[in-house]
Design an enzyme around this catalytic site. Structure first.
Site, PDB file in Angstrom:
ATOM      1  N   ILE A  72      30.381  13.528  33.596  1.00  0.00           N
ATOM      2  CA  ILE A  72      30.273  14.516  32.514  1.00  0.00           C
ATOM      3  C   ILE A  72      30.254  13.740  31.198  1.00  0.00           C
ATOM      4  O   ILE A  72      31.071  12.836  31.013  1.00  0.00           O
ATOM      5  CB  ILE A  72      31.402  15.572  32.562  1.00  0.00           C
ATOM      6  CG1 ILE A  72      31.269  16.590  31.417  1.00  0.00           C
ATOM      7  CG2 ILE A  72      32.775  14.933  32.555  1.00  0.00           C
ATOM      8  CD1 ILE A  72      32.095  17.857  31.629  1.00  0.00           C
ATOM      9  N   ALA A  73      29.329  14.062  30.333  1.00  0.00           N
ATOM     10  CA  ALA A  73      29.202  13.296  29.090  1.00  0.00           C
ATOM     11  C   ALA A  73      28.515  14.110  28.010  1.00  0.00           C
ATOM     12  O   ALA A  73      27.576  14.866  28.275  1.00  0.00           O
ATOM     13  CB  ALA A  73      28.401  12.021  29.347  1.00  0.00           C
ATOM     14  N   GLU A 106      38.038  11.867  38.930  1.00  0.00           N
ATOM     15  CA  GLU A 106      38.731  10.660  38.477  1.00  0.00           C
ATOM     16  C   GLU A 106      38.426  10.482  37.008  1.00  0.00           C
ATOM     17  O   GLU A 106      37.303  10.718  36.578  1.00  0.00           O
ATOM     18  CB  GLU A 106      38.223   9.410  39.201  1.00  0.00           C
ATOM     19  CG  GLU A 106      38.677   9.273  40.639  1.00  0.00           C
ATOM     20  CD  GLU A 106      37.658   9.840  41.588  1.00  0.00           C
ATOM     21  OE1 GLU A 106      36.486   9.984  41.187  1.00  0.00           O
ATOM     22  OE2 GLU A 106      38.030  10.153  42.736  1.00  0.00           O
ATOM     23  N   ASN A 111      41.490   7.520  28.836  1.00  0.00           N
ATOM     24  CA  ASN A 111      40.552   8.497  28.272  1.00  0.00           C
ATOM     25  C   ASN A 111      41.269   9.820  27.983  1.00  0.00           C
ATOM     26  O   ASN A 111      41.149  10.809  28.716  1.00  0.00           O
ATOM     27  CB  ASN A 111      39.379   8.712  29.244  1.00  0.00           C
ATOM     28  CG  ASN A 111      38.214   9.459  28.606  1.00  0.00           C
ATOM     29  OD1 ASN A 111      38.362  10.065  27.552  1.00  0.00           O
ATOM     30  ND2 ASN A 111      37.067   9.427  29.257  1.00  0.00           N
ATOM     31  N   TYR A 118      40.179  18.431  30.704  1.00  0.00           N
ATOM     32  CA  TYR A 118      40.428  18.849  32.086  1.00  0.00           C
ATOM     33  C   TYR A 118      41.713  19.674  32.194  1.00  0.00           C
ATOM     34  O   TYR A 118      41.756  20.665  32.906  1.00  0.00           O
ATOM     35  CB  TYR A 118      40.492  17.622  33.008  1.00  0.00           C
ATOM     36  CG  TYR A 118      39.252  16.755  32.968  1.00  0.00           C
ATOM     37  CD1 TYR A 118      37.984  17.324  32.865  1.00  0.00           C
ATOM     38  CD2 TYR A 118      39.331  15.371  33.016  1.00  0.00           C
ATOM     39  CE1 TYR A 118      36.841  16.535  32.820  1.00  0.00           C
ATOM     40  CE2 TYR A 118      38.198  14.569  32.983  1.00  0.00           C
ATOM     41  CZ  TYR A 118      36.956  15.162  32.875  1.00  0.00           C
ATOM     42  OH  TYR A 118      35.837  14.380  32.827  1.00  0.00           O
TER      43      TYR A 118
HETATM   44  C1  LIG Z   1      34.892  13.863  27.539  1.00  0.00           C
HETATM   45  C2  LIG Z   1      33.769  14.556  26.738  1.00  0.00           C
HETATM   46  C3  LIG Z   1      32.714  15.045  27.712  1.00  0.00           C
HETATM   47  C4  LIG Z   1      34.380  15.743  25.987  1.00  0.00           C
HETATM   48  O1  LIG Z   1      33.335  16.365  25.268  1.00  0.00           O
HETATM   49  P1  LIG Z   1      33.623  17.257  23.945  1.00  0.00           P
HETATM   50  O2  LIG Z   1      32.355  17.936  23.601  1.00  0.00           O
HETATM   51  O3  LIG Z   1      34.310  16.429  22.931  1.00  0.00           O
HETATM   52  O4  LIG Z   1      34.640  18.309  24.565  1.00  0.00           O
HETATM   53  P2  LIG Z   1      35.313  19.539  23.841  1.00  0.00           P
HETATM   54  O5  LIG Z   1      34.928  19.585  22.410  1.00  0.00           O
HETATM   55  O6  LIG Z   1      35.006  20.720  24.695  1.00  0.00           O
HETATM   56  O7  LIG Z   1      36.870  19.216  24.024  1.00  0.00           O
HETATM   57  C5  LIG Z   1      37.414  17.940  23.759  1.00  0.00           C
HETATM   58  C6  LIG Z   1      38.940  17.986  23.740  1.00  0.00           C
HETATM   59  O8  LIG Z   1      39.417  16.751  23.248  1.00  0.00           O
HETATM   60  C7  LIG Z   1      40.271  17.005  22.136  1.00  0.00           C
HETATM   61  N1  LIG Z   1      40.223  15.858  21.220  1.00  0.00           N
HETATM   62  C8  LIG Z   1      39.545  15.745  20.071  1.00  0.00           C
HETATM   63  N2  LIG Z   1      39.763  14.532  19.528  1.00  0.00           N
HETATM   64  C9  LIG Z   1      40.585  13.876  20.371  1.00  0.00           C
HETATM   65  C10 LIG Z   1      41.176  12.572  20.355  1.00  0.00           C
HETATM   66  N3  LIG Z   1      40.955  11.684  19.378  1.00  0.00           N
HETATM   67  N4  LIG Z   1      41.982  12.220  21.377  1.00  0.00           N
HETATM   68  C11 LIG Z   1      42.232  13.084  22.371  1.00  0.00           C
HETATM   69  N5  LIG Z   1      41.693  14.314  22.429  1.00  0.00           N
HETATM   70  C12 LIG Z   1      40.879  14.715  21.433  1.00  0.00           C
HETATM   71  C13 LIG Z   1      39.696  18.212  21.534  1.00  0.00           C
HETATM   72  O9  LIG Z   1      40.650  18.776  20.678  1.00  0.00           O
HETATM   73  C14 LIG Z   1      39.446  19.041  22.780  1.00  0.00           C
HETATM   74  O10 LIG Z   1      40.630  19.549  23.316  1.00  0.00           O
HETATM   75  P3  LIG Z   1      41.233  20.923  22.760  1.00  0.00           P
HETATM   76  O11 LIG Z   1      40.107  21.890  22.656  1.00  0.00           O
HETATM   77  O12 LIG Z   1      42.263  21.278  23.783  1.00  0.00           O
HETATM   78  O13 LIG Z   1      41.805  20.598  21.425  1.00  0.00           O
HETATM   79  C15 LIG Z   1      33.167  13.593  25.693  1.00  0.00           C
HETATM   80  O14 LIG Z   1      34.166  13.118  24.858  1.00  0.00           O
HETATM   81  C16 LIG Z   1      32.417  12.409  26.292  1.00  0.00           C
HETATM   82  O15 LIG Z   1      31.261  12.497  26.658  1.00  0.00           O
HETATM   83  N6  LIG Z   1      33.087  11.241  26.374  1.00  0.00           N
HETATM   84  C17 LIG Z   1      32.433  10.023  26.865  1.00  0.00           C
HETATM   85  C18 LIG Z   1      32.154  10.125  28.332  1.00  0.00           C
HETATM   86  C19 LIG Z   1      33.397  10.405  29.117  1.00  0.00           C
HETATM   87  O16 LIG Z   1      34.443   9.828  28.869  1.00  0.00           O
HETATM   88  N7  LIG Z   1      33.277  11.305  30.112  1.00  0.00           N
HETATM   89  C20 LIG Z   1      34.382  11.662  30.983  1.00  0.00           C
HETATM   90  C21 LIG Z   1      34.416  10.755  32.131  1.00  0.00           C
HETATM   91  S1  LIG Z   1      35.749  11.184  33.243  1.00  0.00           S
END
Ligand SMILES: CC(C)(COP(=O)(O)OP(=O)(O)OC[C@H]1O[C@@H](n2cnc3c(N)ncnc32)[C@H](O)[C@@H]1OP(=O)(O)O)[C@@H](O)C(=O)NCCC(=O)NCCS
Length: 165
Positions: A72-73, A106, A111, A118
């Site tokens: 997921i990304a 996983e 992260n 999740y």
């Molecule tokens: C993981 C990922 C898919 C999340 O996508 P996203 O569009 O940011 O997701 P959302 O906006 O729906 O939610 C992100 C959550 O992280 C929280 N968040 C924001 N900044 C953050 C930070 N610095 N540290 C931790 N959490 C944080 C957000 O608040 C949100 O949680 P909340 O709604 O409970 O507050 C994205 O960050 C990504 O692609 N990361 C790189 C690839 C990756 O790591 N994939 C997962 C592999 S297991």
């Protein structure tokens, strides 16, 4: 996701998972199992409205009543917009369609952003896989979601109904 999405997906893949990016062959192989009545995979992409730029992707594999989040990304400039949540919602819909009772995944122990996403959907930590991510020897946290009528209908509804935060 269709085969013509693989090139833009790989661009994001290399940017977001620089150490252990999937190859084109891995995506081709996953997509080969994503079509027809015997399909065991569901892969989706997200496009930005207007431009059609590919800004996210996700995939799920089903085996019996177990499903696995394969990937997921979301593009970095979309983080925090809820795109990750929308992609995960789509995967949980697919898990329901495959009639899976549990969804496993996983995630790197470092992260926090992904783990938070999740947890918001009701995934719970169930253990570690030591040195799962190579190179770097980073541990994976294994998380599990038990599918219920509630999270099946609306995965994000657990957010408001949780009493212990
Ligand atoms: C993981 C990922 C898919 C999340 O996508 P996203 O569009 O940011 O997701 P959302 O906006 O729906 O939610 C992100 C959550 O992280 C929280 N968040 C924001 N900044 C953050 C930070 N610095 N540290 C931790 N959490 C944080 C957000 O608040 C949100 O949680 P909340 O709604 O409970 O507050 C994205 O960050 C990504 O692609 N990361 C790189 C690839 C990756 O790591 N994939 C997962 C592999 S297991």
């Amino acid at each position: 996701m269709r085969w013509w999405d693989i090139a833009p997906v790989l661009e994001l893949e290399h940017e977001l998972f620089p150490e252990d990016a999937w190859s084109a062959g891995m995506f081709w192989s996953e997509l080969a199992h994503a079509r027809g009545p015997q399909a065991t995979r569901r892969y989706v992409v997200a496009e930005a409205p207007g431009t059609g730029r590919l800004v996210g992707y996700a995939g799920l594999a089903a085996a019996g009543d177990l499903a696995d989040v394969q990937t997921i990304a979301a593009a970095r400039d979309q983080w925090g917009t809820g795109l990750g949540a929308r992609l995960l919602t789509e995967l949980l819909r697919a898990a329901t369609a495959f009639e899976c009772a549990e969804v496993l995944l996983e995630v790197r122990v470092d992260n926090a952003r992904a783990q938070k996403l999740y947890e918001r959907f009701g995934f719970e930590p169930i253990g570690f896989r030591r040195g799962y991510y190579q190179p770097g020897n980073v541990d994976a946290l294994v998380m599990r979601l038990t599918m219920t009528p509630e999270n099946t209908d609306n995965p994000e509804s657990s957010e408001s109904s949780e009493s212990n935060g």
